[in-house]
Motif scaffolding. Structure first.
Motif, short mmCIF file in Angstrom:
data_model
loop_
_atom_site.label_atom_id
_atom_site.label_comp_id
_atom_site.label_asym_id
_atom_site.label_seq_id
_atom_site.Cartn_x
_atom_site.Cartn_y
_atom_site.Cartn_z
N PRO A 125 0.97 -1.27 0.08
CA PRO A 125 0.05 0.03 0.07
C PRO A 125 0.77 1.04 0.12
N PRO A 126 0.51 2.13 -0.98
CA PRO A 126 1.32 3.52 -1.02
C PRO A 126 1.23 4.36 0.38
N VAL A 127 2.35 4.76 0.66
CA VAL A 127 2.33 5.69 1.96
C VAL A 127 2.08 7.15 1.65
N PRO A 128 1.32 7.89 2.41
CA PRO A 128 0.90 9.14 2.13
C PRO A 128 2.19 9.86 1.67
N ARG A 129 2.14 10.91 0.62
CA ARG A 129 3.13 11.86 0.39
C ARG A 129 4.36 11.21 -0.12
N THR A 130 4.00 10.00 -0.82
CA THR A 130 5.21 9.22 -1.32
C THR A 130 5.05 8.36 -2.68
N THR A 131 5.67 8.07 -3.59
CA THR A 131 5.61 7.12 -4.61
C THR A 131 6.75 6.18 -4.93
N ARG A 132 6.13 5.03 -5.57
CA ARG A 132 6.91 3.96 -5.51
C ARG A 132 7.89 4.23 -6.82
N ALA A 133 7.24 4.77 -7.82
CA ALA A 133 7.86 4.91 -9.17
C ALA A 133 7.76 6.31 -9.43
N LEU A 134 8.72 6.95 -10.17
CA LEU A 134 8.76 8.46 -10.61
C LEU A 134 9.40 8.42 -12.01
N ILE A 135 8.60 8.97 -12.75
CA ILE A 135 8.91 9.29 -14.17
C ILE A 135 8.94 10.72 -14.51
N LEU A 136 10.06 11.02 -14.95
CA LEU A 136 10.37 12.54 -15.13
C LEU A 136 10.22 12.68 -16.63
N LEU A 187 10.60 11.55 -1.52
CA LEU A 187 10.87 10.41 -2.54
C LEU A 187 12.07 9.69 -1.67
N SER A 188 12.19 9.71 -0.29
CA SER A 188 13.10 8.54 -0.01
C SER A 188 12.68 7.38 0.15
N SER A 189 11.37 6.92 -0.21
CA SER A 189 11.27 5.49 -0.48
C SER A 189 10.87 5.19 -1.93
N THR A 190 11.40 5.96 -2.82
CA THR A 190 10.87 5.61 -4.32
C THR A 190 11.91 4.37 -4.66
N GLU A 191 11.29 3.38 -5.43
CA GLU A 191 12.04 2.39 -5.67
C GLU A 191 12.47 2.16 -7.33
N ILE A 192 11.85 3.02 -8.25
CA ILE A 192 12.17 2.85 -9.28
C ILE A 192 12.17 4.47 -10.16
N PHE A 193 13.08 4.73 -10.87
CA PHE A 193 13.31 6.23 -11.49
C PHE A 193 13.47 6.25 -12.83
N VAL A 194 12.71 6.76 -13.76
CA VAL A 194 12.78 6.90 -15.22
C VAL A 194 13.07 8.20 -15.46
N GLN A 202 16.30 1.48 -8.78
CA GLN A 202 16.27 1.04 -10.10
C GLN A 202 16.25 2.25 -11.14
N ASN A 203 17.23 2.58 -12.10
CA ASN A 203 17.21 3.49 -12.84
C ASN A 203 17.02 3.11 -14.43
N LEU A 204 16.32 4.01 -15.04
CA LEU A 204 16.17 3.77 -16.35
C LEU A 204 16.24 5.07 -17.38
N PHE A 205 17.08 4.93 -18.14
CA PHE A 205 17.15 6.44 -19.01
C PHE A 205 16.96 5.94 -20.35
N PHE A 206 16.03 6.77 -21.04
CA PHE A 206 15.83 6.88 -22.27
C PHE A 206 16.09 8.24 -23.08
N SER A 207 16.66 8.02 -24.29
CA SER A 207 16.87 9.23 -25.17
C SER A 207 17.00 8.86 -26.70
N ALA A 208 16.77 9.84 -27.31
CA ALA A 208 16.68 9.35 -28.83
C ALA A 208 18.03 9.71 -29.44
N THR A 209 18.73 10.70 -28.54
CA THR A 209 20.19 10.92 -29.08
C THR A 209 21.18 10.51 -27.52
N MET A 210 22.54 10.74 -27.90
CA MET A 210 23.35 10.39 -26.90
C MET A 210 24.20 11.34 -26.70
#
Length: 515
Positions: free
Chosen positions: A84-95, A161-168, A196-204
């Motif tokens: 269950p999600p904790v108030p004011r937190t997120t398990r996965a963050l996508i920027l 964001l202290s309990s975020t598990e996945i970052f995109v 866990q970190n995920l980076f996606f880009s069209a160019t590098m």
């Protein structure tokens, strides 16, 4: 950095399916409902590694299915370890760099996870904080956000964001172009080191590679196509034209019925408004979208374009990767971008989902160097046509300008309302009780006058006039009836006496009041 490969050589003859990847059954049900049956190359390579919890660096062009490449395995991992999600937190963050792209990513998560019951929210600037704070207060499984507004919530302590598990980090190279590298580092510093970190880009670019080296830990690199290459299904061409005749040439092109749904890219926000207004004067349904538009205006214009109410959408580079519209037939570069890689992102708005598309670029005399840079980066020679010194375009431009071109195009209509109803940008009347007709004698139409002041009595009221030579206002009025007592002659020698004041002691007299 490990290099990801296609499925094992023995399995190459067998086509990979979503079922063979071992995705959650609820995800497979949602994919079947949305019509997805076969994964794209980026999805084939990325989904298995992300499901295992590995860091990933994905390089792929726009329109290749990058969103599903990280959305599906993230939903799968969250479903396997449901908490269950904790108030004011997120398990996965996508920027995301833009509002439109953030909205589309959020919609994708909601569609793929329709049968999982996860809490998904989208946060960006340009709108009020209230609804966003209420969503964060409940706690989230997935949060899609733009960096600026996300930092605002972190500073106001409405998000932890202290309990975020996945970052995109999606469209990492555009984050660099927009100057978001420092905010990204600030956001990353608030998250736990174990994630866990995920980076996606069209160019590098080199700076993105440096940032990836800092944040990714032993990542798997997935590269579907070489960097800065264009999709082969896009038919590209260049037209040499004077800068002052570009708008006339663009209007002439829309006499061809093949231009059904077209994206036009300009370098400046003011230029986007001018091009859209010019096309509208020329009889082409057009709208503009850029950073100066409010979020409701941007959403309304984009929705009208998706539904076919607008034939042309004029946008700036900041919206180039945030527009995911099916069936875009043509992309027109009204002005070439200063960064050659942006050319790839612009024309990537067409030829999506395996369809064909056309990209046309207008090149003025001072843009020849930009064209050479684009051809060098994309490693191709783009076929060209010459329309300089065209008298027909000059005549067309003169006729449109003589008709009068507004500064901005008209806003699209709202659902259930007429375009620009009430002169308020299509928002309708402020008060539904008003009928738009002022009553006779003035006053507010939605209020009813009491007594005999309204109606015919109000209509008979004379208008006030002002005589500038007299130096004062003069209003013709009927003489008031005089008091008959005042009209009687006063006897000679009688003094004018003031009326006696009644005491405030209950009528007991002055003597009682003094006592």
């Amino acid at each position: 950095m490990a290099e990801s490969a296609l499925p094992h050589a023995k399995d190459t003859a067998v086509s990979t399916t979503f079922e063979s990847m071992g995705l959650n059954k609820a995800l497979l049900q949602a994919l079947t409902a949305t019509g997805y049956t076969k994964p794209t190359p980026i999805q084939e390579k990325a989904i298995p590694d992300v499901m295992l919890g590995k860091d990933l660096l994905g390089i792929a062009q726009t329109g290749t299915g990058k969103t599903a490449a990280f959305a599906l395995p993230i939903l799968h991992r969250l479903a396997e370890n449901r908490t269950p999600p904790v108030p004011r937190t997120t398990r996965a963050l996508i920027l995301s760099p833009t509002r439109e792209l953030a909205t589309q990513i959020g919609d994708s998560f909601k569609a793929y996870g329709a049968h999982l019951g996860f809490r998904v929210a989208v946060i960006f600037g340009g709108v009020k904080y209230g609804a966003q704070e209420r969503a964060l207060q409940q706690g989230l499984d997935i949060l899609v956000a733009a960096p600026g507004r996300l930092l605002d919530h972190i500073q106001q302590k409405t998000l932890d964001l202290s309990s975020t598990e996945i970052f995109v980090l999606d469209e990492a190279d555009q984050m660099l172009d927009l100057g978001f590298i420092k905010p990204i580092r600030q956001i990353v510093s608030r998250m736990p080191a174990r994630r866990q970190n995920l980076f996606f880009s069209a160019t590098m670019p080199s700076e993105i590679g440096k940032l990836a080296g800092e944040l990714l830990k032993d990542p798997v690199k997935v590269q579907v196509t070489p960097q800065s290459t264009t999709v082969q299904r896009i038919s590209q061409s260049v037209v040499y034209i004077e800068q002052g005749k570009k708008r006339a040439l663009l209007t002439e092109m829309f006499s061809d019925p093949e231009y059904k749904r077209c994206l036009v890219f300009t370098k400046t926000k003011h230029g986007a408004d001018k091009v859209a207004a010019y096309l509208e004067t020329g009889g082409v349904e057009a709208g503009a979208i850029h950073g100066n538009k409010s979020q409701p205006q941007r959403e309304r214009t984009l929705e009208a374009f998706k539904k076919g109410k607008l034939r042309v959408l004029v946008a700036t580079d900041i919206a180039a990767r945030g527009i995911d519209v099916d069936g875009v037939s043509h992309v027109v570069n009204f002005e070439l971008p200063h960064v050659p890689e942006s050319y790839v992102h612009r024309i990537g708005r067409t030829a999506r989902a395996g369809k064909d598309g056309t990209a046309v670029s207008f090149v003025a005399g001072d843009e020849m160097k930009l064209l050479r840079d684009i051809e060098k980066v994309t490693r191709q020679k783009i076929p060209a046509a010459d329309r300089r010194n065209d008298k027909q375009l000059a005549a067309l431009d003169a006729s449109i300008m003589s008709a009068g071109v507004a500064k901005k195009a008209t806003l699209p209509e709202r659902e259930g309302g007429e375009r620009n109803e009430g002169g308020r940008g299509g928002r309708g009347r402020r008060n539904p009780h008003r009928d738009g007709v002022r009553p006779e004698g003035g006053g507010q139409p939605h209020r009813k006058r009491r007594g005999d002041r309204g109606g015919e009595a109000a209509a008979a009221r004379p208008e006030k006039t002002y005589n500038p030579m007299a130096g004062e206002k003069t209003t013709p009025r009927e003489p008031r009836p005089s008091d008959p007592r005042k009209s009687e002659p006063r006897p000679e020698g009688e003094l004018k006496r003031r009326p006696r004041r009644r005491p405030s002691n209950g009528g007991k007299g002055y003597g009682a009041a003094k006592g």
